[in-house]
Design an enzyme around this catalytic site. Structure first.
Site, PDB file in Angstrom:
ATOM      1  N   GLN A   1       0.827  -1.205   0.000  1.00  0.00           N
ATOM      2  CA  GLN A   1       0.000   0.000   0.000  1.00  0.00           C
ATOM      3  C   GLN A   1       0.862   1.256   0.000  1.00  0.00           C
ATOM      4  OE1 GLN A   1      -2.872  -2.346   3.110  1.00  0.00           O
ATOM      5  NE2 GLN A   1      -3.237  -0.144   3.042  1.00  0.00           N
TER       6      GLN A   1
ATOM      7  N   ARG B   1      -8.528  -1.344   8.252  1.00  0.00           N
ATOM      8  CA  ARG B   1      -9.532  -0.438   7.697  1.00  0.00           C
ATOM      9  C   ARG B   1      -9.855   0.735   8.635  1.00  0.00           C
ATOM     10  NH1 ARG B   1     -13.506  -2.027   3.151  1.00  0.00           N
ATOM     11  NH2 ARG B   1     -14.236   0.019   2.613  1.00  0.00           N
ATOM     12  N   CYS B   2      -8.804   1.334   9.193  1.00  0.00           N
ATOM     13  CA  CYS B   2      -9.015   2.534  10.007  1.00  0.00           C
ATOM     14  C   CYS B   2      -7.680   3.260  10.068  1.00  0.00           C
ATOM     15  CB  CYS B   2      -9.483   2.173  11.411  1.00  0.00           C
ATOM     16  SG  CYS B   2      -8.355   1.162  12.361  1.00  0.00           S
TER      17      CYS B   2
ATOM     18  N   GLU C   1     -12.976   4.280   5.680  1.00  0.00           N
ATOM     19  CA  GLU C   1     -12.760   3.626   6.968  1.00  0.00           C
ATOM     20  C   GLU C   1     -13.849   3.940   7.977  1.00  0.00           C
ATOM     21  OE1 GLU C   1      -8.806   5.001   7.564  1.00  0.00           O
ATOM     22  OE2 GLU C   1      -7.958   3.410   6.329  1.00  0.00           O
TER      23      GLU C   1
END
Lengths: 804, 160
Positions: A236, A383-384, A757
């Site tokens: 990423q 996912r945050c 998110e």
């Protein structure tokens, strides 16, 4: 055609911001023509497979490679001893620690990388793995973080036993990593002393795993003739990855190319630099041929980037009406065997201090104690943003606990404590400046949409009926996220600031190529960024190509995680486009022989004010910019690059409501309804936003209802295949209802805040609050997630609810 | 080198041949020997469905089928969905309904939906959800995938 119709048609042609433009990236994926790392095949390529430890804690007494080396197809077996001469047996972590690349003398968690077998094909490599003989002496393991700091606890990290400080303050025990605190402890303690109402709850965010459908892997290709290293990798963060590789290998960063390619989901799991990548790189440098390493699913769940494992304690102090006067949140954080938790240098516990959420709370204090255990390292933000789910889960759960103690409705307790619309910008007790928000309006819209009063009446009737076979729960979550890391004055990783970038080149016929420092893993960047440029430059999105992930092409940026793409790179895109537009305006003024001030912008052209027949379209200006007919001294071309250092993070928020029906006899939780209102500021592509919300809610559902990595007392992983680890299917995944309000971010050039998110962060407490609310009338204030049927049944059984 | 044998089957209508060890799984033959990288590997335990292909009129997880079992079989993969330059209705619908994000599950998901619509040309939402339960998606939350399959079913029915 009327003038308005003509303007509308021109605008529609652009497919810019605000339109649900279908995704540009779909064409290859629906044909099976994506290009993922595992698809890459290069001449002479070797395949690497990793020998992993069966023990969570053991001394390595010897490694015998002989049988493996005799196996047909096996070329080499690399161990820590082979990495030592190139000083890559250990590597530094972003958390100020070091991490074994291949286990050196000791293994510290089950499935830890011990050796890599290189072979001419995949099957031979795994044959070789089975033949590497490692002699282990098992040691007592620490699995429960609460036991890590006991006086007689086994010392896990003998290699750093003499280090008094792992860059985040003094260590008090060999298994202690750091203690981090924020806020004003004395003020908070005083508030608790004087408060008529206090509540306290122990709240666990269990160890979970992001589990993207594609596992991690790479193809490392070192060219001995040129000295160039190319790494195709599931990452990423391609640019930061290149920097790390340069730091580790000593190869000049200009001779390293990292290529992200298509990524099959990340969710934080593809942020870290894993040992497998490093060993494959060394293997390619040593052998001079490309080396491919692809994780199995069990490798992925067992060893790479877990999340959470925060054992929290929440405390609130309030007046008799439930207005909060003090907050104390602490957490014991299980970081596993090495401190390779992903975090910005100045934030060892991430953004945990966002734990005041959407509420105006004075007298705040929080603390995180991080410890070593014999579990996999490398905590990521699933996912945050970093540690935000942990923080928001605590505050959103504690709001319900407080409501129950005070005896007021769970929506009302939130209203009483919200930061009010007129208070923005609002600086929290921990120093975050929430730039914008309208929390009351968001909650009210949701309550009205679902007929909240009606739902509460129905619930009251069910509670009054002893014959009801089901319990009904209503969960509310009114969260504030903190995303878009971040301002370089506070945010860096390994000394590199977390700015981001966009380079735009406009071609003579109006085609555009834009390159960015981010890295899509499914978020639709090729479409969203193109729409920003389309609106800013008045050129159609269909002719705008977006490229990311190849460090030889794209400008430097910190990648895609923490919902930072739109807040940071989206801003860079707007800024770069505006530089181009400014230059185009000068050219238009020159051609029309007017002053720049006499021009106005209209969709796709500059017009002379008061003389609408005099104009130059952007498309015309693209060509002219490549001629000699330019203002004196101006260079040719319409190109720009922008590096954007955000002045603040962004604070998207939302109000979610969930209704569940629980079978008293089986414990099965059925989600009847889930209504999600998100405010991410300006909405660039509503279709993509909805898709991101659906996905985030589904991952929240997974975490709240079923995900947890279980271990036995010896540190054996008990749930590392998809047989055991819960990924929801289409059958149990609820239907999602989405809604929105728009409160633009005042410091972002487009007013956008990021969204993907929020549904994960806001969704998890909403599910938990719904399940626990079903039992609230029976005095239940907390149940730890995941709320699997068995666990919920246990609660029903303990309360005698399942008696016929 | 372990003993190998030749296996012949039809792949997307064309006869193909591969020389494989008895232990080789179909997904590896497709991806590594026959250059069909559309089907993906997500778990190798039959749970995720990223490797779904159509084998003699049945959806199978090609990570748990041995290539040697495919002698004489007819196989369809995502690469065989587009016919004469025209996308299959499902491919078009996944695009139009935003039924994909990272794209990793998409080939298996579309290939499964292809068989589902052959088995049940007019499925209800529940039929679709059950019908694709063997295919995991981590990105979309399934809602738009269900919409895509419904939309494709309608278009295919209208074309009949």
């Amino acid at each position: 055609m009327s003038q308005t119709a003509e303007l509308k048609e021109r605008e529609q042609k652009l497919q810019g911001m605000g339109t649900s433009l279908l995704r540009k990236e779909d064409a290859r994926f629906i044909r099976g023509q994506g290009s993922y790392v595992a698809d890459i095949k290069m001449p002479g390529m070797l395949f690497g497979a990793i020998v992993r430890s069966p023990y969570a804690h053991a001394r390595i007494k010897g490694i015998d490679k002989a049988k493996a080396l005799a196996c047909p197809g096996v070329v080499a077996v690399l161990t820590a001893a082979d990495l030592k001469p190139v000083k890559l047996d250990w590597m530094p972590t972003v958390g100020g620690d070091v991490q074994a690349v291949l286990a050196d003398q000791k293994v510290h968690f089950q499935y830890q990388d011990v050796a890599m077998v290189l072979a001419t094909d995949r099957a031979a490599a795994y044959d070789g793995v089975a033949l590497v003989e490692v002699d282990y002496e098992e040691l007592p393991a620490i699995v429960d973080p609460k036991k890590a700091l006991l006086k007689d606890a086994p010392v896990l990290r003998e290699d750093i036993v003499d280090k008094k400080d792992l860059t985040h303050g003094p260590r008090t025990h060999p298994n202690h990593i750091f203690t981090w605190e924020a806020g004003d402890k004395a003020a908070a303690d005083a508030a608790f002393k004087n408060a008529p109402i206090t509540v306290r709850e122990e709240i666990l965010n269990p160890r979970v795993h992001p589990c993207p459908l594609e596992t991690c892997g790479c193809v490392a290709s070192f060219n001995k003739a040129t000295g160039y290293l190319t790494l195709y990798v599931t990452t990423q963060i391609p640019h930061l990855f290149r920097t790390v590789l340069a730091m580790l290998s000593g190869i000049a960063e200009s001779k390293i190319r990292v290529v992200g390619g298509d990524i099959g989901g990340g969710f934080g799991n593809k942020v870290p630099v894993y040992p497998g990548y490093v060993v494959a790189t060394v293997a390619s440098i040593v052998t001079g041929v490309p080396v491919k390493w692809i994780e199995s699913r069990i490798d992925n769940i067992s060893t790479t980037g877990f999340a959470r494992d925060y054992h929290g304690v929440g405390e609130l102090a309030a007046d008799k009406d439930g207005r909060i006067k003090g907050l104390r949140f602490t957490a014991l954080a299980d970081h596993g065997a090495f401190n390779s938790h992903v975090s910005a240098t100045k934030f060892p516990a991430g953004l945990f201090s966002i734990c005041t959420g959407s509420y105006a709370i004075p007298n705040t204090y929080c603390r995180v104690d991080a410890v070593f255990t014999n579990k996999a390292p490398g905590g990521v933000a699933y996912r945050c943003s970093l540690r935000v789910t942990e923080a928001i889960y605590l505050i959103e759960r504690m709001m319900d606990v407080l409501a129950q103690k005070v005896g007021v409705d769970k929506a009302e307790i939130r209203r009483r404590n919200f930061v009010k619309a007129e208070q923005f910008p609002y600086t929290t007790g921990f120093g975050w400046t929430l730039d914008s928000g309208n929390y009351h309006a968001a909650l009210d819209k949701v309550l009205k949409a679902v007929d909240y009063e009606g739902l509460r009446r129905e619930q009251a009737a069910k509670r009054a009926d002893p014959k009801s076979p089901t319990l009904m729960g209503i969960g509310i979550s009114t969260f504030t996220e903190i995303v878009g890391a971040g301002p370089t004055k506070v945010c860096d990783i390994l000394g590199v600031g977390l700015f981001d970038s966009c380079e735009i080149r406009v071609h003579p016929t109006g085609g555009v190529i834009a390159r960015l420092g981010t890295m899509t893993q499914g978020q639709g960047h090729s479409t969203t960024y193109a729409q920003i440029i389309a609106t800013e430059l008045g050129l159609p999105a269909s002719d705008i190509v977006v490229e990311e992930g190849d460090t030889d092409k794209a400008p430097y940026g910190a990648g895609t995680w923490g919902s930072r793409s739109t807040p940071v790179s989206g801003a860079a895109t707007a800024v770069a486009a505006r530089k181009i537009k400014d230059k185009a305006k000068k050219i238009a003024a020159h051609l029309l022989e007017v002053a720049e001030g006499d021009l106005e912008w209209e969709i796709d052209r500059f017009k002379v004010k008061g003389n609408p027949s005099q104009f130059k379209t952007m498309k015309e200006l693209c060509l002219v910019s490549h001629t000699g007919n330019l203002p004196a001294g101006m260079e040719q071309g319409l190109n720009a690059v922008a590096y954007y250092d955000p002045p603040n993070l962004t604070f998207p928020f939302g109000a979610y409501l969930c209704v569940v029906d629980i079978d008293k006899f089986t414990g099965e939780v059925k989600v009847r309804r889930f209504y999600a209102l998100d405010d991410c500021g300006t909405r660039i592509n509503p279709m993509i936003i909805d898709g991101q919300v659906h996905g985030g809610l589904t991952e929240a559902f997974a975490v709240a209802m079923g995900q947890q990595l279980p271990f036995d007392e010896s540190g054996n992983h008990l749930g590392n295949s998809l047989m055991d680890y819960f990924l929801p299917t289409a059958v149990e995944t609820p239907a999602w209802e989405t809604d929105h309000t728009v409160t633009p971010c005042p410091h972002h050039p487009l007013g956008a805040k990021g969204v993907a998110e929020s549904p994960h962060v806001g969704g998890i407490p909403c599910f938990s609050n719904a399940v626990i609310d079903a039992f609230a009338h029976l005095g239940v204030t907390h149940m730890d997630m995941p709320h699997s049927a068995y666990r919920v049944w246990q609660k029903c059984n303990a309360l005698g609810l399942n008696k016929r | 080198m372990a003993k190998t044998q030749k296996v012949s089957f039809k792949l997307n209508g064309k006869p193909v041949e591969a020389t494989v060890e008895a232990r080789e799984l179909l997904i590896y033959t497709l991806r590594e020997k026959l250059a069909h990288t559309g089907p993906h590997i997500g778990c190798e335990t039959s749970h995720c469905g990223a490797c779904t292909v159509d084998l003699d009129g049945m959806s199978v997880k090609s990570c748990t089928v041995l290539t040697v079992q495919c002698e004489g079989a007819e196989l369809t993969t995502i690469e065989g969905m587009e016919q004469g330059g025209a996308l299959h209705a499902l491919q078009q619908a996944f695009h139009e309904e935003h039924g994909l994000q990272c794209g990793y599950c998409t080939p298996g998901m579309i290939t499964r939906a292809y068989r589902l619509l052959k088995e049940n040309p007019n499925p209800s939402e529940q039929d679709i959800r059950k019908g694709i339960a063997g295919n995991l998606c981590r990105c979309t939350g399934y809602q738009n995938i269900v919409k895509a399959v419904q939309s494709a079913a309608k278009k295919l029915a209208a074309a009949r």
